[in-house]
Write a protein that holds these residues in place. Structure first.
Motif, PDB file in Angstrom:
ATOM      1  N   LEU A 165       0.814  -1.206   0.000  1.00 63.64           N
ATOM      2  CA  LEU A 165       0.000   0.000   0.000  1.00 63.64           C
ATOM      3  C   LEU A 165       0.850   1.258   0.000  1.00 63.64           C
ATOM      4  CD1 LEU A 165      -2.627  -1.193   2.582  1.00 63.64           C
ATOM      5  CD2 LEU A 165      -2.958  -0.953   0.147  1.00 63.64           C
ATOM      6  N   ALA A 166       2.040   1.176   0.596  1.00 66.60           N
ATOM      7  CA  ALA A 166       2.787   2.409   0.837  1.00 66.60           C
ATOM      8  C   ALA A 166       3.658   2.844  -0.341  1.00 66.60           C
ATOM      9  CB  ALA A 166       3.641   2.262   2.079  1.00 66.60           C
ATOM     10  N   VAL A 167       4.332   1.908  -1.004  1.00 67.09           N
ATOM     11  CA  VAL A 167       5.327   2.355  -1.982  1.00 67.09           C
ATOM     12  C   VAL A 167       4.843   2.324  -3.425  1.00 67.09           C
ATOM     13  CG1 VAL A 167       7.215   1.602  -0.526  1.00 67.09           C
ATOM     14  CG2 VAL A 167       6.416   0.117  -2.336  1.00 67.09           C
ATOM     15  N   THR A 168       3.613   1.841  -3.667  1.00 68.07           N
ATOM     16  CA  THR A 168       3.201   1.665  -5.058  1.00 68.07           C
ATOM     17  C   THR A 168       2.655   2.946  -5.672  1.00 68.07           C
ATOM     18  OG1 THR A 168       1.087   0.880  -4.259  1.00 68.07           O
ATOM     19  CG2 THR A 168       2.688  -0.786  -4.851  1.00 68.07           C
ATOM     20  N   SER A 183       4.109   4.654  -7.848  1.00 68.69           N
ATOM     21  CA  SER A 183       4.428   4.636  -9.270  1.00 68.69           C
ATOM     22  C   SER A 183       4.913   3.245  -9.640  1.00 68.69           C
ATOM     23  CB  SER A 183       5.498   5.673  -9.603  1.00 68.69           C
ATOM     24  OG  SER A 183       6.705   5.283  -9.013  1.00 68.69           O
ATOM     25  N   ALA A 184       4.868   2.941 -10.924  1.00 65.32           N
ATOM     26  CA  ALA A 184       5.238   1.603 -11.373  1.00 65.32           C
ATOM     27  C   ALA A 184       6.693   1.288 -11.024  1.00 65.32           C
ATOM     28  CB  ALA A 184       5.004   1.474 -12.874  1.00 65.32           C
ATOM     29  N   ILE A 185       7.557   2.290 -11.166  1.00 64.33           N
ATOM     30  CA  ILE A 185       8.988   2.032 -10.942  1.00 64.33           C
ATOM     31  C   ILE A 185       9.256   1.764  -9.471  1.00 64.33           C
ATOM     32  CG2 ILE A 185       9.707   4.460 -10.707  1.00 64.33           C
ATOM     33  CD1 ILE A 185      11.629   1.891 -12.713  1.00 64.33           C
ATOM     34  N   ASN A 186       8.549   2.475  -8.585  1.00 64.75           N
ATOM     35  CA  ASN A 186       8.699   2.198  -7.154  1.00 64.75           C
ATOM     36  C   ASN A 186       8.233   0.790  -6.817  1.00 64.75           C
ATOM     37  OD1 ASN A 186       9.638   4.715  -6.657  1.00 64.75           O
ATOM     38  ND2 ASN A 186       7.905   5.389  -5.423  1.00 64.75           N
ATOM     39  N   GLY A 187       7.098   0.393  -7.406  1.00 59.98           N
ATOM     40  CA  GLY A 187       6.578  -0.942  -7.152  1.00 59.98           C
ATOM     41  C   GLY A 187       7.555  -1.998  -7.620  1.00 59.98           C
ATOM     42  N   LEU A 188       8.099  -1.796  -8.825  1.00 57.46           N
ATOM     43  CA  LEU A 188       9.049  -2.768  -9.375  1.00 57.46           C
ATOM     44  C   LEU A 188      10.302  -2.826  -8.510  1.00 57.46           C
ATOM     45  CD1 LEU A 188       9.506  -4.684 -11.753  1.00 57.46           C
ATOM     46  CD2 LEU A 188      10.633  -2.818 -12.951  1.00 57.46           C
ATOM     47  N   TYR A 202      16.373   4.550  -3.987  1.00 53.31           N
ATOM     48  CA  TYR A 202      16.590   4.423  -2.547  1.00 53.31           C
ATOM     49  C   TYR A 202      15.874   5.545  -1.808  1.00 53.31           C
ATOM     50  CZ  TYR A 202      18.968   4.296   1.942  1.00 53.31           C
ATOM     51  OH  TYR A 202      19.226   4.241   3.274  1.00 53.31           O
ATOM     52  N   ALA A 203      15.978   6.760  -2.346  1.00 54.05           N
ATOM     53  CA  ALA A 203      15.344   7.905  -1.687  1.00 54.05           C
ATOM     54  C   ALA A 203      13.822   7.778  -1.718  1.00 54.05           C
ATOM     55  CB  ALA A 203      15.778   9.200  -2.363  1.00 54.05           C
ATOM     56  N   SER A 204      13.292   7.309  -2.855  1.00 54.03           N
ATOM     57  CA  SER A 204      11.829   7.289  -2.927  1.00 54.03           C
ATOM     58  C   SER A 204      11.247   6.115  -2.148  1.00 54.03           C
ATOM     59  CB  SER A 204      11.350   7.281  -4.383  1.00 54.03           C
ATOM     60  OG  SER A 204      11.751   6.099  -5.010  1.00 54.03           O
ATOM     61  N   LEU A 205      12.017   5.041  -1.949  1.00 47.09           N
ATOM     62  CA  LEU A 205      11.474   3.934  -1.144  1.00 47.09           C
ATOM     63  C   LEU A 205      11.655   4.196   0.345  1.00 47.09           C
ATOM     64  CD1 LEU A 205      12.459   0.767  -3.184  1.00 47.09           C
ATOM     65  CD2 LEU A 205      10.292   1.962  -3.134  1.00 47.09           C
ATOM     66  N   GLY A 206      12.710   4.936   0.684  1.00 40.36           N
ATOM     67  CA  GLY A 206      12.886   5.401   2.054  1.00 40.36           C
ATOM     68  C   GLY A 206      12.891   4.302   3.099  1.00 40.36           C
ATOM     69  N   GLY A 231      -6.064   5.670  -2.657  1.00 39.54           N
ATOM     70  CA  GLY A 231      -5.968   5.081  -3.981  1.00 39.54           C
ATOM     71  C   GLY A 231      -5.361   3.692  -3.948  1.00 39.54           C
ATOM     72  N   ALA A 232      -4.403   3.476  -3.023  1.00 35.82           N
ATOM     73  CA  ALA A 232      -3.777   2.160  -2.918  1.00 35.82           C
ATOM     74  C   ALA A 232      -4.815   1.106  -2.581  1.00 35.82           C
ATOM     75  CB  ALA A 232      -2.696   2.199  -1.843  1.00 35.82           C
ATOM     76  N   PHE A 233      -5.713   1.433  -1.672  1.00 36.27           N
ATOM     77  CA  PHE A 233      -6.752   0.471  -1.289  1.00 36.27           C
ATOM     78  C   PHE A 233      -7.706   0.215  -2.455  1.00 36.27           C
ATOM     79  CE2 PHE A 233      -5.334   1.974   2.828  1.00 36.27           C
ATOM     80  CZ  PHE A 233      -5.318   0.811   3.572  1.00 36.27           C
ATOM     81  N   PHE A 234      -8.105   1.286  -3.154  1.00 39.71           N
ATOM     82  CA  PHE A 234      -9.029   1.105  -4.279  1.00 39.71           C
ATOM     83  C   PHE A 234      -8.415   0.180  -5.333  1.00 39.71           C
ATOM     84  CE2 PHE A 234     -10.566   5.676  -3.383  1.00 39.71           C
ATOM     85  CZ  PHE A 234     -11.461   5.219  -2.447  1.00 39.71           C
TER      86      PHE A 234
END
Lengths: 313, 245
Positions: free
Chosen positions: B32-35, B37-42, B98-102, B181-184
């Motif tokens: 729920l937290a990091v998705t 954007s597609a690149i963060n999810g990947l 790394y910064a965006s996943l934190g 939005g993550a939940f939806f």
């Protein structure tokens, strides 16, 4: 209505009330506010409301046809949802926006949870909050042909003086249906006379709002006088929320004590959001937050069965 | 059940049959937290895959050595070591990601998929199979996170992998890159994959290959409460509690 087949033993009271009759009365009671909104903001307001209602009804119809469920659009609840959502939008929004809000309100908040009577949140308000979070710029743009600049509530928050008389009549900027306290109260009188709602929730909501807004305004170092309170009461969606949304049969507590608690809590939250929040308005979030607490309120205010109360000897 | 423990079966099991996100609904916190954007999810999915594969392998190799009573702390130490390696590598080579996943990179340690697989599979099965179980589960997780991230990015920003997809007049629904939005999106995608399986079942196809059947693995089974072998499940739970106590 298969759930209604379980009937207790007689005597039974017969009544003409049906879902569609109640919903039609609510629609009728909203007409003064709608008419004033159209008079105040022009024909575009009518268009926004019409798109909102049409999208709400169509969504319910299509969902029920697709899922091969019983079509329930005749109960007019989707009309009320669409109408309330439309009245909660600024007149300047692009026309796809009320449609998106209605689809969300009906599809996600109402139908996916089982349809009318099973939604845990007021669909119209949930739709409005969805739009407010998604499109903050469009949803707070109250500039239109008739009015420019900030809403009276935003002015009030900023410390600019406002004309309370104009706010009570409704000659101000704002969302389509919220500006005129007079028109909304006239509609509310219809509901009360028809026995659809009573004053428990709106009364406790407004009283607790006045108490807390006085307290919080005092705490934040404002001078609280009659015009200020009148402006707070007449401004924003408070009247529309108190009489038409907080009293929604599905999402209010069913216990009498619970309804007072609920009203009190809504007044507290609204005052909190309005005085200390970042935005000038707080009714929508207060009511949907209150909706979430309804099961808890009901749990603690459920009256005891006859013979189960009292002290044990 | 015959060819339950082959390399390919493990991969398929992780990606489709027991997809950790859509079927088992495990690891919800990073999902729920990091998705956003597609690149963060990947990125999150692949980091987790590496940790999952290596920790599964290591735990499987050490299964005879780790005493049963302290197995959870031992698993955590192994997992945390790999997470630290991944964290430093990400920080060194892909600082943007790394910064965006934190904080969610160090939090891979407590991702319940990893501990769940260690406990339910790797500590009882041979190393190579455990490795592929980890890779399968990790790829399933990556696939799910990338899908969720792509949908959220598409609706919430009009882009996929940073590329503009939607027409210029599209006004992004910013709620989709925020928490609700993550939940939806998660709910909608889970519903879609359930629907696909149901349609397949109705057409009479043999869905046992992609239906999450009972692997006698009640720990990681989301249907344990409505299980047909309920008594067996209850007995197993009872035994489990007995062991704990």
């Amino acid at each position: 209505m298969s759930e209604l087949r379980k009937v207790s033993s007689n005597p039974h009271v017969r009544d003409k009330d049906t879902t569609s009759r109640i919903m039609l009365t609510v629609t009728f009671a909203l007409l003064p506010a709608t008419a004033f909104g159209i008079f105040n903001f022009g024909m575009r307001a009518a268009l926004v409301v019409a798109v909102s209602i049409a999208a709400a009804v169509l969504t319910e119809l299509l969902f029920e046809l697709c899922c091969k469920k019983k079509v329930t659009v005749k109960d007019f609840s989707a009309v009320v949802t669409g109408l309330l959502l439309g009245l909660n939008l600024p007149v300047s929004v692009p026309l796809w926006l009320p449609a998106v809000g209605s689809v969300f309100a009906i599809l996600v908040v109402k139908m996916l949870f089982g349809g009318l009577g099973k939604n845990f949140m007021n669909p119209a308000l949930a739709g409005r909050c969805f739009l407010l979070i998604s499109f903050p710029a469009l949803m707070t743009n109250f500039t239109c042909d008739a009015y420019a600049g900030a809403t009276p509530l935003a002015n009030l928050k900023a410390g600019v003086s406002v004309n309370a008389i104009d706010m009570i009549i409704g000659r101000t900027g704002g969302t389509i249906g919220e500006t005129s306290m007079l028109a909304i109260v006239a509609g509310a009188c219809i509901l009360i006379l028809a026995g659809i709602i009573d004053l428990k929730i709106p009364g406790s909501y407004l009283v607790s709002f006045v108490v807390f807004v006085t307290l919080f305004a005092f705490l934040s170092g404002r001078t609280v006088d009659g015009p200020y309170l009148a402006a707070q009461l007449a401004g924003g969606g408070l009247m529309l929320g108190a009489f038409f949304m907080a009293t929604d049969y599905v999402t209010r507590p069913i216990t009498q004590k619970g309804q007072y608690v609920y009203g009190l809590f809504l007044g507290f939250l609204t005052a909190l959001f309005r005085i200390f929040g970042a935005s000038a308005e707080g009714v929508s979030y207060a009511i949907i937050l209150g909706n979430l607490l309804v099961p808890l309120i009901e749990k603690y205010t459920m009256p005891k069965c006859f013979g189960k109360g009292g002290e044990r000897s | 059940m015959e060819n339950k423990n082959t390399v390919w079966e493990r991969l398929f099991n992780g990606i489709v049959k027991e997809n950790p996100t859509f079927v088992l609904t495990l690891g919800m916190c990073p999902t729920l937290a990091v998705t956003t954007s597609a690149i963060n999810g990947l990125g999150m999915g692949l980091s987790t895959t590496v940790v999952l594969a290596l920790s599964n392998l290591m735990i499987s190799l050490l299964q005879k050595i780790i005493p049963d009573k302290v197995r959870i702390p031992a698993f955590i130490v192994i997992i945390a070591s790999f997470v630290t390696v991944i964290q430093l590598l990400l920080q060194g080579y892909v600082p943007d990601l790394y910064a965006s996943l934190g904080i969610y990179i160090p939090l891979i340690v407590v991702n319940c998929i990893i501990l769940g697989r260690a406990e339910a599979y790797a500590s009882k099965h041979p190393p190579i199979l455990s490795l592929f179980d980890g890779i399968g589960m990790g790829l399933g997780f990556s696939l799910a996170l990338t899908c969720i991230g792509a949908v959220r990015e598409l609706l919430g920003a009009g882009e996929v992998f940073g590329q503009r997809v939607m027409p210029a007049g599209y006004v992004p629904f910013s709620i989709f890159i925020m928490a609700p939005g993550a939940f939806f999106v998660l709910a909608a995608l889970t519903a879609i994959q359930n629907k696909v399986k149901m349609i397949g079942e109705k057409k009479g196809r043999d869905m046992s290959k992609i239906q999450s059947g009972c692997g006698h693995d009640c720990l990681s089974c989301n249907q344990a409460s409505s299980c047909r072998d309920r008594e067996a499940v209850l007995a197993k739970e009872k035994n489990g509690q007995g062991e704990e106590a």
